[in-house]
Design an enzyme around this catalytic site. Sequence first.
Site, short mmCIF file in Angstrom:
data_model
loop_
_atom_site.label_atom_id
_atom_site.label_comp_id
_atom_site.label_asym_id
_atom_site.label_seq_id
_atom_site.Cartn_x
_atom_site.Cartn_y
_atom_site.Cartn_z
N GLU A 4 46.12 48.21 35.09
CA GLU A 4 46.38 48.93 33.85
C GLU A 4 47.52 48.32 33.02
O GLU A 4 48.61 48.91 32.92
CB GLU A 4 46.71 50.39 34.12
CG GLU A 4 45.60 51.14 34.82
CD GLU A 4 45.85 52.64 34.86
OE1 GLU A 4 46.83 53.11 34.26
OE2 GLU A 4 45.04 53.35 35.47
N GLU A 27 39.87 53.43 40.32
CA GLU A 27 40.61 54.69 40.48
C GLU A 27 39.86 55.81 39.79
O GLU A 27 39.37 55.64 38.66
CB GLU A 27 42.00 54.62 39.82
CG GLU A 27 43.02 53.88 40.61
CD GLU A 27 44.36 53.80 39.89
OE1 GLU A 27 44.75 54.76 39.20
OE2 GLU A 27 45.02 52.75 40.02
#
Length: 449
Positions: free
Chosen positions: A170, A353
């Site tokens: 991320e 995730e």
Amino acid sequence: MTKLAIPYDSKMFHQDFIFGVATSSYQIEGDRASRLDSIWDIFCQQENTISDQTNGDVACDHINRWQEDVNLICDLGVDAYRFSISWPRVMQENGQVNETGLAFYELLIDTLKMQGKKVFVTLYHWDLPQYLENKGGWLNRQTAYDFADYCALIGQRLGNKVDAYTTLNEPFCAGYLGYELGIHAPGLTGKKNGRQASHHLMLAHGLAVQVLRQHCPEADIGIVINIHPGYPLSQSADDIAATQMGGEYLFYWYLDPLLKQSYPSVIEHLNASEQPDILPGDMAIIAQPLDFIGMNYYTRNVYTMNAQGWFEIVPPSHGNLTEMGWEIVPEAMTEMLVTLHNEYDLPPLYITENGAAMPDKLENKRVMDQNRIAYFQSHLLAVHNAMEQGVNIKGYFAWSLLDNFEWAEGFSKRFGLVYVDYATQERFWKDSAIAYRDMLTSRTLSTNE
Ligand code: GCO
């Protein structure tokens, strides 16, 4: 009431679809004394940065309890474990490997491999060594080259033992939350900072892919990107435009350079002084071919246009929310995956995730988290629905194995399948862990039929 199960239907996921669990170094490891400081250590010491004034000094004490945690992974019956390597644990300031730090990960990986688990290693989950931040951190172009050097050393040592490497987790959080909004480490603000840090992160990714290809030719190499799919608050032209802008500025800023070798058109809304410095050749370095992209999905964003003609996120005020205040919208996950599939030439995807913080209560050694089970049920179905529409998804990782240090929220938010009593470090299976395990057991039964 939701059934205490995550039904497994062998038609939903093909046989070699991988199920896993994920964690990250700073969030679980603790044992700060054995490594160099990271930007999170220093950020946590500042006032008003972490909602409960905690830090990752001890976290889940995973460095000392890793064997117990590997047992949890094995008992869950997952195929794969995704974790991150702490850069300040494995590297010294002089650019040499810290042998003790690296030995920890070598042992962890060997143990996982002996148990037949696939190993997914993240090389950067936001814990930049503080000595690099002191030289400008991600605002300093040199950090991208330092990252590649660190990845080369790790790649040489761990090589093809690792099934899949991801360079960054991320970059949105590292670049935007850390250098533009200042709510993550190192706590800097301003558009120029955010855009520049983000560009150097992407450059670091591209350089790292190149060196990992050399040293780990058999491992899969990818990156993890998060997207909150955007929806307009109203059907007004302004809100629709704000949705486009917000999506591009926050999320496609990281995806487009990888797949289109350019930043999205929202870059034109920035003043010259806010635009990142990009050197000739950078975009080609960033757009390295990838074996996969990891997608993290939690929730969606709703956007409106503000008086300055810039996008604004409208926080959800009602509906089905998690403890983070995040709206639960599994359909948005399907829609996002299908849209990506239609609009980009994608490599295979993993969901690296997905999960939810819930108001867990430990009672008689039990956590009855039906809400989390329902979250997993509906999102696994969302993944399946995307696959039905042609999206190539190779696996799914639940976030997270354990309750852990949730960044600016400290220990106040619990995302784990396994509950951690931070006073004693005792681990307790939540009902969702049992449900995940049972789903994986029924999968094994159905494939043996
Ligand atoms: C992220 C990170 C995780 C978080 C999780 C919950 O996606 O933000 O990868 O470290 O803990 O997402 O917020």
